[in-house]
Design a protein around this motif. Structure first.
Motif, PDB file in Angstrom:
ATOM      1  N   THR A  31       0.715  -1.651  -0.158  1.00 12.42           N
ATOM      2  CA  THR A  31      -0.232  -0.118  -0.148  1.00 12.42           C
ATOM      3  C   THR A  31       0.872   1.059  -0.376  1.00 12.42           C
ATOM      4  O   THR A  31       0.746   2.059  -0.553  1.00 12.42           O
ATOM      5  N   ALA A  32       2.384   1.733   0.763  1.00 12.17           N
ATOM      6  CA  ALA A  32       2.667   2.459   0.701  1.00 12.17           C
ATOM      7  C   ALA A  32       2.904   2.921  -0.130  1.00 12.17           C
ATOM      8  O   ALA A  32       3.328   3.485  -1.086  1.00 12.17           O
ATOM      9  N   LEU A  33       4.017   1.707  -1.538  1.00 15.44           N
ATOM     10  CA  LEU A  33       3.675   1.724  -2.688  1.00 15.44           C
ATOM     11  C   LEU A  33       2.711   2.381  -3.393  1.00 15.44           C
ATOM     12  O   LEU A  33       3.503   3.433  -4.072  1.00 15.44           O
ATOM     13  N   TYR A  34       1.939   1.620  -3.054  1.00 21.56           N
ATOM     14  CA  TYR A  34       0.679   2.297  -3.998  1.00 21.56           C
ATOM     15  C   TYR A  34       0.801   3.754  -3.584  1.00 21.56           C
ATOM     16  O   TYR A  34       0.382   4.572  -4.498  1.00 21.56           O
ATOM     17  N   ASP A  35       0.391   4.241  -2.527  1.00 16.98           N
ATOM     18  CA  ASP A  35       0.603   5.854  -2.198  1.00 16.98           C
ATOM     19  C   ASP A  35       1.512   6.475  -2.716  1.00 16.98           C
ATOM     20  O   ASP A  35       0.647   8.219  -3.096  1.00 16.98           O
ATOM     21  N   GLN A  36       2.568   6.582  -3.159  1.00  8.92           N
ATOM     22  CA  GLN A  36       3.534   6.682  -3.411  1.00  8.92           C
ATOM     23  C   GLN A  36       3.006   7.429  -5.070  1.00  8.92           C
ATOM     24  O   GLN A  36       3.669   8.303  -5.709  1.00  8.92           O
ATOM     25  N   TYR A  37       2.612   6.095  -6.232  1.00 11.40           N
ATOM     26  CA  TYR A  37       3.027   6.224  -7.407  1.00 11.40           C
ATOM     27  C   TYR A  37       1.301   7.471  -7.667  1.00 11.40           C
ATOM     28  O   TYR A  37       0.167   7.641  -6.946  1.00 11.40           O
ATOM     29  N   ASP A  38       1.660   8.388  -8.739  1.00  8.50           N
ATOM     30  CA  ASP A  38       0.877   9.548  -9.150  1.00  8.50           C
ATOM     31  C   ASP A  38       0.939   8.797 -11.260  1.00  8.50           C
ATOM     32  O   ASP A  38       1.064   8.529 -11.643  1.00  8.50           O
ATOM     33  N   PHE A  39      -0.819   8.291 -10.640  1.00  8.59           N
ATOM     34  CA  PHE A  39      -0.984   7.185 -11.607  1.00  8.59           C
ATOM     35  C   PHE A  39      -1.498   8.873 -13.198  1.00  8.59           C
ATOM     36  O   PHE A  39      -2.159   8.233 -14.214  1.00  8.59           O
ATOM     37  N   ASN A  40      -1.884   9.983 -12.558  1.00 10.98           N
ATOM     38  CA  ASN A  40      -1.635  10.779 -13.747  1.00 10.98           C
ATOM     39  C   ASN A  40      -0.184  11.004 -15.038  1.00 10.98           C
ATOM     40  O   ASN A  40      -0.054  12.419 -15.439  1.00 10.98           O
ATOM     41  N   HIS A  51       3.446   8.972 -16.638  1.00 14.59           N
ATOM     42  CA  HIS A  51       3.868   7.322 -17.262  1.00 14.59           C
ATOM     43  C   HIS A  51       4.532   7.206 -15.889  1.00 14.59           C
ATOM     44  O   HIS A  51       5.316   7.702 -14.891  1.00 14.59           O
ATOM     45  N   PHE A  52       4.798   5.521 -16.513  1.00 16.26           N
ATOM     46  CA  PHE A  52       5.619   5.225 -15.180  1.00 16.26           C
ATOM     47  C   PHE A  52       7.137   5.473 -14.680  1.00 16.26           C
ATOM     48  O   PHE A  52       7.924   5.813 -13.914  1.00 16.26           O
ATOM     49  N   HIS A  53       7.779   6.749 -16.430  1.00 15.42           N
ATOM     50  CA  HIS A  53       8.194   6.956 -15.598  1.00 15.42           C
ATOM     51  C   HIS A  53       8.797   8.260 -15.331  1.00 15.42           C
ATOM     52  O   HIS A  53      10.065   9.028 -15.972  1.00 15.42           O
ATOM     53  N   ASN A  54       7.729   8.847 -15.248  1.00 17.71           N
ATOM     54  CA  ASN A  54       8.247  10.813 -14.755  1.00 17.71           C
ATOM     55  C   ASN A  54       7.155  11.288 -13.366  1.00 17.71           C
ATOM     56  O   ASN A  54       6.943   9.541 -12.566  1.00 17.71           O
ATOM     57  N   GLY A  55       7.592  11.674 -12.580  1.00 17.70           N
ATOM     58  CA  GLY A  55       7.216  12.381 -11.414  1.00 17.70           C
ATOM     59  C   GLY A  55       7.833  11.611 -10.194  1.00 17.70           C
ATOM     60  O   GLY A  55       8.803  11.199 -10.414  1.00 17.70           O
ATOM     61  N   ASN A  59      16.839   6.139 -16.561  1.00 17.45           N
ATOM     62  CA  ASN A  59      15.135   5.300 -16.175  1.00 17.45           C
ATOM     63  C   ASN A  59      14.937   3.993 -15.546  1.00 17.45           C
ATOM     64  O   ASN A  59      14.506   3.157 -15.357  1.00 17.45           O
ATOM     65  N   TRP A  60      15.991   2.981 -14.404  1.00 15.13           N
ATOM     66  CA  TRP A  60      16.031   2.385 -14.063  1.00 15.13           C
ATOM     67  C   TRP A  60      15.169   2.173 -13.370  1.00 15.13           C
ATOM     68  O   TRP A  60      14.665   2.907 -12.683  1.00 15.13           O
ATOM     69  N   ARG A  61      14.593   0.566 -13.659  1.00 10.20           N
ATOM     70  CA  ARG A  61      13.780  -0.015 -12.611  1.00 10.20           C
ATOM     71  C   ARG A  61      14.643  -1.368 -12.320  1.00 10.20           C
ATOM     72  O   ARG A  61      15.399  -1.955 -13.081  1.00 10.20           O
ATOM     73  N   VAL A  62      13.663  -2.056 -11.159  1.00  9.14           N
ATOM     74  CA  VAL A  62      13.850  -3.421 -10.927  1.00  9.14           C
ATOM     75  C   VAL A  62      12.881  -4.181 -12.169  1.00  9.14           C
ATOM     76  O   VAL A  62      12.229  -3.790 -13.096  1.00  9.14           O
ATOM     77  N   LEU A  63      13.772  -5.423 -11.911  1.00 10.00           N
ATOM     78  CA  LEU A  63      13.077  -6.386 -12.927  1.00 10.00           C
ATOM     79  C   LEU A  63      12.636  -7.792 -11.953  1.00 10.00           C
ATOM     80  O   LEU A  63      12.158  -7.605 -10.938  1.00 10.00           O
ATOM     81  N   ASP A  73      10.309   9.214 -24.320  1.00  9.16           N
ATOM     82  CA  ASP A  73       9.425  10.641 -24.469  1.00  9.16           C
ATOM     83  C   ASP A  73      10.180  11.361 -23.080  1.00  9.16           C
ATOM     84  O   ASP A  73       9.531  11.996 -23.035  1.00  9.16           O
ATOM     85  N   THR A  74      11.814  11.164 -22.655  1.00  5.81           N
ATOM     86  CA  THR A  74      12.368  12.100 -21.519  1.00  5.81           C
ATOM     87  C   THR A  74      13.262  12.259 -22.703  1.00  5.81           C
ATOM     88  O   THR A  74      14.144  12.302 -23.185  1.00  5.81           O
TER      89      THR A  74
END
Lengths: 301, 138
Positions: A87-96, A98-102, A132-136, B92-93
């Motif tokens: 839930t903590a991750l979900y609360d931080q995530y901004d659905f407005n 893209h996954f690679h922004n904000g 833009n690195w992420r976990v796999l 697109d960044t």
């Protein structure tokens, strides 16, 4: 003589211990698949019959889909966070965004246990030098008998799947029966600490959010990805027999098989929450029947 | 004497222990793929059993040549072919990495199992398969 006997006994025991370890890892992997599937059920209870959106691509965002909600680039995993106790991750995530922004990239850099099959590369992440690195992760959602984005021919032949890009499916659409229809499976993280292969990038809608029945489990036929590491395209490399790959330019050419490190096949969760082992010798026909939600096929085995 | 029987038993386990259900029935297939007489630069080839009774096999196409593995039998052949036409951004960044930009050169008809005109019967390892495609095929 006694030593010889001890030697024999050790020889007998050692390979068995290794097998026991793999069996234990596989059990943990099974549990992860079950958790994702139960999370999906809780999601469907909350959102009245809808499966999570498999993924949203980057055109015309935000895009409204059948469930009345609008999305930016995202995949199913983020939507399921509240149901896997993140839930903590979900609360931080901004659905407005893209996954690679904000604020979103920071949330995609947490290596949640449930992302990884213990038989593969637990904790694998992309190259941290990439902005833009992420976990796999090893888990992937059933996208049926079609490419990542459907071609015209795919649309004509499509027999339903729990997850899609840009479209959402209903649990009540699973008329083949939830115990007969696959929900999640696994794939092999192709290239940890790099960004040269899409497979494992399940938090990216153009990475590996889904697997398709176009290829049977552990198929010798290559996955078709936006990015494939060189060794996976090289017929003389061992990777060619484990994780063959061919680079393509367009999402409507993308397809990925379920693949795993478990000997002989892959673990698959069905939409009722049961998890089974599917042999890599399964026929193309039975695999298509297992992945379709409303194909009406009889699975003959 | 008892120990000999243990050894014999071990031998038996070693012999029978590995009869796993693997894709050992697959054979190696090699050949060429061209479109309008030109080699297909990069892509993939799949062999789907006509009656869908086996796992699906295939391989990777490079510079018009492919190497792959498939079960034997009567197959429909699916082909995807691309050429590289420069570079494109991954995201697109502003700080996005780049990747090769691919352009599809094989018509979609060759990449749908219900439409493809290509078939082949695989009855053993082959190194002489040849598929000639037409860019105007519909």
């Amino acid at each position: 003589m006694v030593i010889a006997i001890i030697g024999v006994l050790i020889a007998l025991l050692l390979p068995a211990v290794q097998q026991a370890r793999e069996a234990a890892r596989r059990m943990q992997c099974t549990n992860n698949l079950k958790q994702w599937t139960l999370a999906t059920h809780m999601f469907a209870d909350t959102y009245r019959d809808w499966f999570p959106l498999g993924g949203m691509n980057g055109t015309d965002n935000p895009t409204k889909v059948q469930n009345g909600r609008s999305y930016h680039r995202v995949t199913w995993a983020v939507q399921l966070w509240p149901y896997i106790e993140q839930t903590a991750l979900y609360d931080q995530y901004d659905f407005n965004e893209h996954f690679h922004n904000g604020p979103n990239p920071a949330t995609l850099r947490v290596a949640v246990d449930g992302y990884y099959c213990p038989s593969d590369k637990v904790g694998a992440i992309q190259d941290q030098g990439d902005a833009n690195w992420r976990v796999l992760g090893n888990y992937t959602a059933n996208m049926g008998n079609a490419h990542l984005h459907h071609t015209g021919a795919d649309a004509a032949a499509y027999l339903g799947s729990p997850f899609r890009i840009r479209h959402v499916s209903r649990l009540s659409e699973v008329t083949d029966g939830t115990s007969n229809t696959a929900c999640f499976s696994e794939l092999i993280i192709a290239s940890p600490d790099a960004t040269d292969d899409s497979r494992g990038d399940f938090l990216n809608n153009e990475g590996s959010p889904g697997f398709m029945s176009l290829l049977t489990p552990n198929a010798s036929s290559p996955d078709q990805c936006i990015q494939c590491k060189d060794s996976a395209e090289d017929a003389n490399n061992v990777d060619f027999r484990r994780i063959p790959c061919s680079s393509v330019g367009q999402p409507h050419e993308m397809q990925m098989a379920a693949r795993s490190q478990h000997p002989g096949g892959v673990m698959v969760s069905m939409c009722d929450g049961s998890v089974r082992f599917v042999s890599e010798t399964i026929s193309q026909g039975n695999w298509e029947a297992t992945l379709s939600t409303y194909g009406g096929e009889v699975i003959s085995e | 004497m008892r120990y000999y029987s243990i050894v014999a038993l071990l031998g038996l386990v070693a012999l029978t222990g590995c009869g796993a259900d693997t894709k050992s029935g697959e054979v190696k297939v090699q050949g060429t793929v061209s479109i309008d007489g030109q080699p297909v630069p990069t892509g993939s080839i799949s062999f789907v059993a006509v009656d869908k009774s086996t796992p699906t096999g295939g391989g990777v196409i490079k510079e018009g040549n492919f190497t792959g593995y498939t079960m034997q039998g009567e197959k429909k052949v699916l082909i995807v072919g691309n050429k590289i036409v420069g570079q494109v951004k991954l995201y697109d960044t502003p700080d996005s990495g780049m990747r090769d930009k691919y352009e599809s050169i094989v018509p979609p008809v060759y990449n749908a199992v219900q439409l493809t005109p290509l078939t082949v019967t695989i009855d053993g390892p082959r190194d002489d398969l040849s598929f000639e495609l037409d860019s105007k095929a519909k």
